[in-house]
Design a protein around this motif. Structure first.
Motif, PDB file in Angstrom:
ATOM      1  N   LYS A 124       0.762  -1.175  -0.030  1.00 17.56           N
ATOM      2  CA  LYS A 124      -0.225  -0.069   0.084  1.00 17.56           C
ATOM      3  C   LYS A 124       0.698   1.329   0.006  1.00 17.56           C
ATOM      4  N   SER A 125       1.977   1.313   0.715  1.00 13.61           N
ATOM      5  CA  SER A 125       2.749   2.401   0.784  1.00 13.61           C
ATOM      6  C   SER A 125       3.615   2.559  -0.591  1.00 13.61           C
ATOM      7  N   LEU A 156       1.390   7.333  -6.486  1.00 17.55           N
ATOM      8  CA  LEU A 156       0.386   8.263  -6.569  1.00 17.55           C
ATOM      9  C   LEU A 156       0.803   9.735  -6.012  1.00 17.55           C
ATOM     10  N   GLY A 157       1.916   9.555  -5.267  1.00 14.98           N
ATOM     11  CA  GLY A 157       2.390  10.682  -4.545  1.00 14.98           C
ATOM     12  C   GLY A 157       1.605  11.228  -3.260  1.00 14.98           C
ATOM     13  N   ILE A 171      10.100  -1.963  -7.885  1.00 17.38           N
ATOM     14  CA  ILE A 171      10.635  -2.377  -9.099  1.00 17.38           C
ATOM     15  C   ILE A 171       9.259  -3.442  -9.812  1.00 17.38           C
ATOM     16  N   ILE A 172       8.829  -4.197  -9.051  1.00 21.24           N
ATOM     17  CA  ILE A 172       7.588  -5.275  -9.537  1.00 21.24           C
ATOM     18  C   ILE A 172       6.407  -4.176 -10.193  1.00 21.24           C
ATOM     19  N   GLY A 173       6.161  -3.106  -9.128  1.00 25.58           N
ATOM     20  CA  GLY A 173       5.124  -2.218  -9.825  1.00 25.58           C
ATOM     21  C   GLY A 173       5.286  -1.611 -11.112  1.00 25.58           C
TER      22      GLY A 173
END
Length: 71
Positions: free
Chosen positions: A16-17, A23-24, A48-50
């Protein structure tokens, strides 16, 4: 859900973080928890996965639009 900011964040809290980071937006309490109790390798790995998932989605959308356009 991890309510206590004195405990290390769970994998879901880290995810979640990372999503909030994309998104900032981030609550200051979560920000403090992440930097106080979090392990950097978890955030780097999930980041990295994101990014890889984001790039794959963009490429998929571009290929879909190009195939529908007949290019």
């Amino acid at each position: 859900m991890n309510k206590d900011n004195n405990q290390p964040p769970s994998l879901w809290d880290v995810a979640k973080s990372v999503m909030a980071g994309f998104l900032g937006v981030q609550k200051s309490s979560h920000y403090e928890r992440d930097f106080t109790h979090g392990k950097p390798w978890q955030y780097i790995t999930l980041g990295i996965i994101g990014v890889v998932i984001f790039i794959a989605v963009i490429l998929g959308i571009v290929n879909l639009v190009l195939s529908l356009a007949g290019v």
